[in-house]
Structure formats: structure tokens, C-alpha cells
Scaffold this motif. Structure first.
Motif, short mmCIF file in Angstrom:
data_model
loop_
_atom_site.label_atom_id
_atom_site.label_comp_id
_atom_site.label_asym_id
_atom_site.label_seq_id
_atom_site.Cartn_x
_atom_site.Cartn_y
_atom_site.Cartn_z
N ILE A 159 0.94 -1.14 -0.11
CA ILE A 159 0.02 -0.07 0.07
C ILE A 159 0.85 1.14 0.06
O ILE A 159 0.35 2.27 -0.47
N GLN B 5 -3.29 10.16 -1.08
CA GLN B 5 -2.43 9.05 -1.45
C GLN B 5 -0.79 9.38 -0.72
O GLN B 5 -0.07 8.29 -0.41
N ARG C 30 -1.54 7.47 2.44
CA ARG C 30 -1.45 6.12 2.24
C ARG C 30 0.02 5.66 2.31
O ARG C 30 0.43 4.52 2.78
N ARG D 207 1.39 5.66 5.72
CA ARG D 207 0.80 4.50 6.53
C ARG D 207 1.71 3.13 6.10
O ARG D 207 2.00 2.20 6.84
#
Length: 516
Positions: free
Chosen positions: A59, A296, A299, A302
Motif C-alpha cells: 500500500i 495518497q 497512504r 501509513r
């Protein structure tokens, strides 16, 4: 992919090894209770750590590879593309967990080798050959020609390296292509191939699917060459490492959880140092090249945090439990093999079983078999592919056990094996050659780098061998198997396709004649 699917993949990869070790440890190869308990706890940490790490890579890190490859190619600036390719290859290799595990294994038997010196040399080799692979794509250089020239040069230079570095060098080629490096480099290659296009005779644009494969196979040559050069440099002088040899995770320290807690500070520092350059590169690309929207970016952050936590858990479990158990099991069976031929056969048989289990348990192998089945239109079935890989890897590890016991040269296997693989590359369809050399690192995943290598080192030590010469090379043999297996299947696919086309042509001709 959600976390439950990743967890299922990781469990299917690690659990078969754990069951096999526990069965052996409780029956014919008894190990100490402390080692067994740490192995179970280490296995749990490896499962959760690898799950979190791979999810974070998916991810937060892989999208950077794809976007960077596409964006850099779209710039139409070849020096910029090649420079960025080198930087990407270097940085993701430094962050690769399998490379860190291999470096720890090498330092365990050769204290004069600097862990980070070895890692940086491997990373330089990967970076250089990633750039070379991108250049091949841009200039449309045939993959088999580049591979043949590169491997001839590698083998010639390898004979000049000290024997203790020869096995390590070829092992580094398999260890480098791990769960971090392979997806990122493949994503970069796909991004470059997607933007790059060719003009046909009609002036229309068409993409080359063959260019999407082969970059990882080329990149895996780099670390082999780099470690060979590193070994030649070290042998030329009285080099001593600046690294202090840390106390072995299976030495005289408190058993149980204390072992893992003792490892945490050093592993935390190593992981932070490994991922920091990758995070810095991602930020640099974001500001100068990608300019992703805030969601994004969040993300991506993360994903980096998850990768950081997962890598710490994985390395702690591997160093605190998995590697010591593998080494002790190898020592028990290696020592027993000195007492009679029956135990020798048992050691080889255990190696064969571990080989079959490891390759079938690797999640990336299942992805690869799906890919080949899809490309072949169902002509090459997944079961056939798994059978070929499983048999090949099992034989590779079985041969490694014989090397440990009898000490014959690694060249007896590597030279004919790679010669056959390179010869097949001129017969096999080009697409299958690219997939084959890309998949060389698929079979040599985390379980091979952590457990199988430790098992081989322990067996070598207990059988009065030279672990630096006799044990290293097992990852290289595992990584060599797909090169041959997939290309043979590609040739079978080619033959079947030609037969199908001929049959179709005959039917058309018969129909035409009947109509006339």
C-alpha cells in the motif's frame, strides 16, 4: 489486498516449516527445550512481521515504483532515468530483509567482513544492473544476449575470488530478490515498459509485453558481481571490519522472551537505517516528480510505518528463534550423519523435503504459476509448474546436503546449470525467458534465507566441514532452479502452440478444399 489475505499467505509459507521442525525436534533430532520454545515464538513473530511488512509494501511502497518508472520514462531524459534507476535499486536493496539476514549469516562465520560494507556492495551491484536493465529496455537489447555476456563475465571473475566468497556471492543474487526488492523493481520495469512504445510499419504505437519481464533477472546479477569484487578487495589486504561482532542470538544469554528483547535495540537501529533512505527517496520523488494528492501521501506514510514495524518483528523472530533452531537442527543431523550411511541418507532426505515444502509454501510461487498459466492460455497448468519447481528445489537442497558432507565444489553444479539455462534462453520464447530469470528469486524467499541457510550452516559445522565454503551456495542453487524449469515449460508451450496452429491450418485447408 487486505490483511487477512496477507496473513493467510504468510501462514501458508511459514507454518509448514514450523511443523516439520517440531516433528523432527520431538522425534529423531531432539533439540533443547529452550531452542524449541524460542523457535515457536520466533515463528509467530516472523508470521506477524512478514504479514505487516508485505501489506505495508503493497500500500505504501510499490505504488512509488510504478509511478516513478512511468513518470521518469515520460520525461524522455535517459541520463535522468538511468540515474534514478540506480538510486532506486540501491536504496530498496539496503532495505531488503533477506539481504540483512544474509549479511548476518556471513558475519557469523567471517567476523572480518563488515555487515554494512557487504550490504552496500550488494546494493551498488543491484543499482548498477537495474540501470543496465532499464537501458536494455530502452535500446531493445535482446535479454538472452545481455544475460549470456553478463554471466560469462561473472563466472570468469568468480574464479579470482577467495573460495569463502564464491558461495556467498551467488547466494547474494538469490537473497537480494526478496519481498522488498522484487515487487519494487518489477513495478519499476512495468512502469517503464508501459510508457515506452514502439512504432510498427504502419506508424501505430504498440507496447512490448516482453519488456515487462527480465529486469529482476538482470538485477540479480549485480550483487553476485559486487560480492566477488568485494572478496577480491578483502583478500588483497589485511582488512578488518569496523563492525563489532554482536553476541549470537543463540549464545549464552537468557532464554525465552529475554532473547528477543535483547535483540530489539540493535534491530530497531538497523531497520531505521535501512528504511530511512527509502523514505527520503519517496519524499524527494513526491516533491520533484510524482506530486501525489494528500490522500495518497497519507497512504504512502501509513505503508512505510507498517513496513517499519513489520520488518522489526520479522528480523527479531528470525534472529531470535528461526535461525538458531535451523542451525541446531542442522548440527544434530550433521553430527548423526558421521555415525553411519543411514543418517547420511536421512540428512539428504530432510533436505529434499525442506526443498519441496519451501517452494510450495512461498506465496510468490503461487503468483508466478498463475502468471505462467495465464500467459500460456492454460496450456501449462499450475500443477505441472508447481511440480517442476518443487522437484527442482528439492533436488537443489538435497545436493547442498551432499556438498556439506563431501565438500565437492559448487562449480560442479552452478556452471552446467547456468550453461543450460543460457542455452535454453536461445530456444525458449523470449517472454518465458524473461519470466524465468525474474523468478530466480521467487523460490529463494524469506524461508530459504533464514531457515534453510541456517540449517545448512549447522550441518556443515557439525560434520567437520568448512561452512564458509560448503554451506553458502544453497540459496544460489535454489534460485537457479526456476531458470531451467520455466524455460523448459516455455519450450513445451511453444511446441504445443505450433502443433495447434498446424492443426488449425490443416482444418482450414480441408474446409476450403471441401467448399471448392
Amino acid at each position: 489486498m487486505n490483511i487477512f489475505a496477507k496473513f493467510k499467505e504468510t501462514v501458508s509459507s511459514v507454518l509448514p516449516i514450523m511443523v516439520m521442525v517440531l516433528l523432527l525436534g520431538l522425534t529423531i533430532a531432539p533439540m533443547s527445550f529452550g531452542t524449541m520454545s524460542r523457535f515457536v515464538l520466533g515463528g509467530i513473530l516472523v508470521i506477524f512481521g512478514l504479514t505487516i511488512f508485505l501489506l505495508g509494501v503493497d500500500i505504501g511502497i510499490l505504488p512509488i515504483g510504478e509511478r516513478s518508472g512511468a513518470a521518469l520514462t515520460a520525461k524522455r531524459n535517459l541520463p535522468l532515468l538511468l540515474g534514478a534507476a540506480f538510486l532506486i535499486g540501491f536504496i530498496v536493496t539496503v532495505a531488503e530483509p533477506d539481504v540483512q539476514v544474509l549479511a548476518d549469516q556471513v558475519r557469523g562465520i567471517a567476523p572480518n567482513v563488515s555487515k554494512w560494507g557487504l550490504i552496500f556492495m550488494i546494493a551498488v551491484g543491484v543499482g548498477f544492473f537495474v540501470a543496465l536493465g532499464i537501458l536494455r529496455t530502452v535500446l531493445s537489447i535482446p535479454l538472452n544476449i545481455l544475460l549470456t555476456i553478463s554471466y560469462i563475465f561473472v563466472f570468469v571473475l568468480a574464479f579470482l575470488a577467495p573460495p569463502t566468497f564464491q558461495g556467498v556471492a551467488f547466494d547474494s543474487g538469490g537473497a537480494t530478490t526478496g519481498p522488498m526488492t522484487v515487487p519494487f523493481i518489477m513495478a519499476l520495469g512495468v512502469g517503464v515498459a508501459a510508457v515506452r512504445a514502439k512504432s510498427d510499419k504502419n506508424g501505430k504505437l504498440k507496447s512490448s509485453s516482453e519488456d515487462s519481464f527480465g529486469l529482476t533477472g538482470i538485477a540479480s546479477i549485480g550483487p553476485v558481481l559486487a560480492v566477488i569484487v568485494y572478496g577480491i578487495i578483502l583478500s588483497g589486504g589485511n582488512s578488518s571490519s569496523a563492525d563489532s561482532v554482536t553476541e549470537s542470538s543463540h549464545g549464552l544469554i537468557a532464554s525465552g522472551i529475554a532473547v528477543f528483547l535483547k535483540l530489539l535495540p540493535s534491530i530497531f537501529k538497523e531497520v531505521a537505517g535501512a528504511l530511512a533512505p527509502l523514505a527520503g527517496m519517496a519524499l524527494l520523488f513526491q516533491f520533484l516528480l510524482l506530486k501525489m494528492p494528500p490522500m495518497q501521501v497519507v497512504r504512502m506514510v501509513r505503508g512505510f510505518v507498517m513496513s517499519f514495524i513489520g520488518l522489526i518483528l520479522f528480523l527479531t523472530g528470525a534472529q531470535g528463534g528461526f535461525m538458531p533452531a535451523g542451525e541446531e537442527l542442522g548440527k544434530v543431523l550433521g553430527a548423526a550423519s558421521q555415525t553411519g550411511s543411514l543418517w547420511t541418507l536421512l540428512l539428504v532426505f530432510v533436505g529434499l523435503v525442506f526443498g519441496a515444502i519451501v517452494v510450495c509454501a512461498e506465496p510468490a510461487v503461487w503468483v508466478l504459476t498463475d502468471q505462467v498459466e495465464s500467459i500460456s492460455g492454460g496450456t501449462i497448468k499450475r500443477k505441472v509448474m508447481l511440480g517442476a519447481l518443487s522437484s527442482g528445489v528439492a533436488i537443489s537442497i538435497g545436493i547442498s546436503m551432499l556438498r556439506v558432507l563431501h565438500g565437492f565444489s559448487l562449480w560442479y553444479i552452478l556452471i552446467p546449470g547456468y550453461a543450460l539455462a543460457l542455452i535454453l534462453s536461445f530456444i525458449c520464447p523470449k517472454l518465458f525467458t524473461g519470466i524465468a530469470f525474474d523468478s530466480g528469486g521467487v523460490a529463494s524467499g524469506p524461508m530459504t534465507s533464514t531457515f534453510i541457510l541456517s540449517f545448512t550452516l549447522g550441518a556443515s559445522e557439525a560434520s567437520d566441514g568448512n561452512p564458509a565454503v560448503d554451506a553458502f551456495g544453497v540459496i544460489a542453487l535454489v534460485a537457479m532452479t526456476p531458470l531451467i524449469a520455466i524455460q523448459i515449460l516455455g519450450i513445451i508451450f511453444k511446441i504445443k502452440s505450433n502443433r495447434a496452429e498446424n492443426s488449425h491450418s490443416e482444418l482450414v485447408m480441408e474446409s476450403t478444399e471441401a467448399a471448392e
